[in-house]
Motif scaffolding. Structure first.
Motif, PDB file in Angstrom:
ATOM      1  N   THR A  40     -16.850 -84.383  32.805  1.00 14.68           N
ATOM      2  CA  THR A  40     -17.235 -83.470  33.818  1.00 14.68           C
ATOM      3  C   THR A  40     -18.152 -82.547  33.113  1.00 14.68           C
ATOM      4  OG1 THR A  40     -14.765 -83.432  33.984  1.00 14.68           O
ATOM      5  CG2 THR A  40     -16.515 -81.607  35.642  1.00 14.68           C
ATOM      6  N   LEU A  73      -8.308 -85.885  25.480  1.00 15.32           N
ATOM      7  CA  LEU A  73      -6.768 -85.804  26.019  1.00 15.32           C
ATOM      8  C   LEU A  73      -6.274 -86.988  25.317  1.00 15.32           C
ATOM      9  CD1 LEU A  73      -5.118 -83.668  27.829  1.00 15.32           C
ATOM     10  CD2 LEU A  73      -5.204 -85.687  29.598  1.00 15.32           C
ATOM     11  N   SER A  77      -7.829 -91.556  26.871  1.00 15.48           N
ATOM     12  CA  SER A  77      -8.808 -91.173  26.828  1.00 15.48           C
ATOM     13  C   SER A  77     -10.462 -92.120  25.843  1.00 15.48           C
ATOM     14  CB  SER A  77      -8.973 -89.648  27.379  1.00 15.48           C
ATOM     15  OG  SER A  77      -8.359 -89.481  26.056  1.00 15.48           O
ATOM     16  N   THR A  96      -8.261 -86.215  18.787  1.00 17.60           N
ATOM     17  CA  THR A  96      -7.629 -86.325  19.590  1.00 17.60           C
ATOM     18  C   THR A  96      -6.200 -87.181  19.098  1.00 17.60           C
ATOM     19  OG1 THR A  96      -9.177 -87.886  20.728  1.00 17.60           O
ATOM     20  CG2 THR A  96      -6.962 -87.584  22.058  1.00 17.60           C
TER      21      THR A  96
HETATM   22  P1  NDP Z   1      -8.072 -79.793  27.447  1.00 21.66           P
HETATM   23  O1  NDP Z   1      -7.171 -80.599  28.484  1.00 21.66           O
HETATM   24  O2  NDP Z   1      -8.784 -78.652  28.244  1.00 21.66           O
HETATM   25  O3  NDP Z   1      -9.318 -80.632  27.975  1.00 21.66           O
HETATM   26  C1  NDP Z   1      -9.519 -82.382  27.433  1.00 21.66           C
HETATM   27  C2  NDP Z   1     -10.689 -83.150  27.579  1.00 21.66           C
HETATM   28  O4  NDP Z   1     -10.355 -84.484  27.834  1.00 21.66           O
HETATM   29  C3  NDP Z   1     -11.567 -83.014  28.216  1.00 21.66           C
HETATM   30  O5  NDP Z   1     -12.899 -82.552  27.407  1.00 21.66           O
HETATM   31  C4  NDP Z   1     -11.995 -83.789  29.015  1.00 21.66           C
HETATM   32  O6  NDP Z   1     -12.550 -84.196  30.302  1.00 21.66           O
HETATM   33  C5  NDP Z   1     -11.347 -84.983  28.312  1.00 21.66           C
HETATM   34  N1  NDP Z   1     -10.964 -86.284  29.460  1.00 21.66           N
HETATM   35  C6  NDP Z   1      -9.920 -86.288  29.818  1.00 21.66           C
HETATM   36  N2  NDP Z   1      -9.613 -87.706  29.801  1.00 21.66           N
HETATM   37  C7  NDP Z   1     -11.220 -88.222  29.972  1.00 21.66           C
HETATM   38  C8  NDP Z   1     -11.203 -89.460  30.260  1.00 21.66           C
HETATM   39  N3  NDP Z   1      -9.916 -89.939  31.048  1.00 21.66           N
HETATM   40  N4  NDP Z   1     -12.400 -90.260  30.019  1.00 21.66           N
HETATM   41  C9  NDP Z   1     -12.641 -89.021  29.077  1.00 21.66           C
HETATM   42  N5  NDP Z   1     -13.131 -87.959  28.739  1.00 21.66           N
HETATM   43  C10 NDP Z   1     -11.368 -87.590  29.035  1.00 21.66           C
HETATM   44  O7  NDP Z   1      -7.147 -80.516  26.546  1.00 21.66           O
HETATM   45  P2  NDP Z   1      -8.241 -79.796  24.904  1.00 21.66           P
HETATM   46  O8  NDP Z   1      -9.915 -79.097  24.545  1.00 21.66           O
HETATM   47  O9  NDP Z   1      -7.172 -78.206  24.446  1.00 21.66           O
HETATM   48  O10 NDP Z   1      -7.215 -80.932  23.820  1.00 21.66           O
HETATM   49  C11 NDP Z   1      -7.631 -82.061  23.634  1.00 21.66           C
HETATM   50  C12 NDP Z   1      -7.150 -82.753  22.136  1.00 21.66           C
HETATM   51  O11 NDP Z   1      -7.714 -81.802  21.224  1.00 21.66           O
HETATM   52  C13 NDP Z   1      -5.816 -83.125  22.842  1.00 21.66           C
HETATM   53  O12 NDP Z   1      -5.684 -84.450  22.128  1.00 21.66           O
HETATM   54  C14 NDP Z   1      -4.708 -81.942  22.161  1.00 21.66           C
HETATM   55  O13 NDP Z   1      -3.236 -82.508  22.203  1.00 21.66           O
HETATM   56  C15 NDP Z   1      -5.416 -82.050  20.847  1.00 21.66           C
HETATM   57  N6  NDP Z   1      -5.569 -80.382  20.455  1.00 21.66           N
HETATM   58  C16 NDP Z   1      -5.284 -79.386  21.369  1.00 21.66           C
HETATM   59  C17 NDP Z   1      -4.636 -78.533  20.904  1.00 21.66           C
HETATM   60  C18 NDP Z   1      -4.324 -76.591  21.596  1.00 21.66           C
HETATM   61  O14 NDP Z   1      -4.367 -75.918  21.341  1.00 21.66           O
HETATM   62  N7  NDP Z   1      -5.315 -76.687  22.906  1.00 21.66           N
HETATM   63  C19 NDP Z   1      -3.872 -77.849  19.300  1.00 21.66           C
HETATM   64  C20 NDP Z   1      -3.988 -79.719  18.748  1.00 21.66           C
HETATM   65  C21 NDP Z   1      -4.322 -80.551  19.459  1.00 21.66           C
HETATM   66  P3  NDP Z   1     -13.178 -82.887  31.978  1.00 21.66           P
HETATM   67  O15 NDP Z   1     -13.784 -81.945  31.483  1.00 21.66           O
HETATM   68  O16 NDP Z   1     -13.753 -84.134  32.545  1.00 21.66           O
HETATM   69  O17 NDP Z   1     -11.193 -83.010  32.450  1.00 21.66           O
END
Ligand code: NDP
Length: 293
Positions: A40, A73, A77, A96
């Motif tokens: 996005t 995510l 992804s 990820t």
């Molecule tokens: P968010 O839900 O905030 O972000 C998810 C990201 O993945 C967005 O950039 C989204 O893009 C992208 N995405 C999802 N599906 C697709 C796809 N099919 N193709 C391309 N891009 C995709 O998650 P977080 O940033 O919080 O988490 C990211 C990773 O970090 C995860 O694996 C999570 O487990 C890990 N993590 C997170 C923590 C936290 O506290 N937040 C702690 C430790 C690890 P779009 O904006 O377009 O939806």
């Protein structure tokens, strides 16, 4: 990678969710030339204003740097986002969250496409990223040489803990710690359920709970000794026979307080099974044998 020691290494980051954005800000603040991409597109706007270069596609973002960090995510992804990118000669660092098997398969997938992959498991929440002293760190596994080559860049957003050449080990350590945390959250939930309707000041109760859990956490070292020696009775000061008796009091108290025991019973049932198998002089290490299929 930029070999000029006076300049910070260039890198690309795929994924600007809550975690990806925190990572991006840490690298930008440290002066690293950073190219970002997000599915996005609008989510990249604030970072562009802070100095990031924004790529229109994941393939363009990958082409911009030799080091590509991925924070999407889930594993699916990652495959989707990189389907059309030329990964030849790239160093990928996948932060990820996934399973050990997914990390191993992703490392093979990268190798077939001419790239090297380091897997990472983030042990931090976004506010701990780029905050020295927060205690946040990332587990890394895969090639030691690859980890060493990028260590200085990877150490910018959070601490680094390398756990081995097996690409699945970062995920294994990550998930093991999160699983232990889940059990702790279950215990905390049950404890609050017991006291919340009583005339107990929760703000006074909370430090007692935290102090007790902290005091009990080194129990893990005793378990380590048992598993290493194979003697589960070594140094036991609270034996299973006594603990199972104590569990009956926990369950009766839950009943008296009108609290469901559903968070306690899975573990207490395993302790009872181990006791019934004749291991009353151990502590809870033997439960691990019952869990291992
Ligand atoms: P968010 O839900 O905030 O972000 C998810 C990201 O993945 C967005 O950039 C989204 O893009 C992208 N995405 C999802 N599906 C697709 C796809 N099919 N193709 C391309 N891009 C995709 O998650 P977080 O940033 O919080 O988490 C990211 C990773 O970090 C995860 O694996 C999570 O487990 C890990 N993590 C997170 C923590 C936290 O506290 N937040 C702690 C430790 C690890 P779009 O904006 O377009 O939806």
């Amino acid at each position: 990678m930029n070999d000029n020691t006076f300049e910070k290494s260039r890198l690309t980051l795929l994924g600007l969710g809550v975690m990806g954005t925190a990572l991006a800000r840490a690298w930008l603040a440290a002066g690293h030339p950073l190219t970002v991409w997000n599915r996005t597109a609008g989510r990249a706007d604030p970072l562009a204003a802070e100095g990031a270069m924004v790529a229109g596609t994941a393939a363009e973002a990958v082409a911009a740097s030799d080091l590509v960090v991925i924070c999407l995510l889930d594993d699916a992804s990652v495959g989707e986002a990189l389907a059309d990118a030329d990964l030849t000669g790239k160093d990928l660092v996948n932060l990820t969250t996934g399973t050990p098997a997914q990390a191993r398969a992703r490392a093979e997938w990268a190798e077939k496409r001419g790239a090297r992959l380091l897997d990472g498991g983030i042990m931090a929440v976004p506010p701990m990223i780029g905050a020295p002293g927060s205690g946040g760190y990332v587990f890394y596994s895969g090639s030691r040489a690859l980890f060493d080559a990028h260590h200085d860049t990877l150490a910018v957003p959070a601490g680094t803990t390398y756990v081995g050449e097996d690409p699945g080990f970062a995920a294994l350590h990550d998930v093991a710690l999160l699983s232990a945390m889940t059990g702790m959250f279950a215990g905390i939930s049950h404890a609050f359920a017991l006291v919340r309707k009583e005339d107990v000041a929760l703000k006074d109760f909370a430090p007692l709970l935290v102090g007790w859990l902290t005091a009990m956490a080194p129990y893990a070292y005793g378990i380590t000794g048992h598993l290493e020696s194979g003697d589960y009775t070594e140094g036991v000061v609270s034996n299973l026979a006594m603990m199972v008796e104590g569990n009956a009091t926990l369950l009766r108290t839950a009943e008296e307080q009108g609290v469901s025991a559903e968070l306690l019973t899975p573990f207490t049932a395993l302790m009872e099974r181990r006791l019934a198998d004749g291991h009353g002089d151990e502590d809870t290490t033997g439960v691990i044998d019952l869990l291992t299929r």
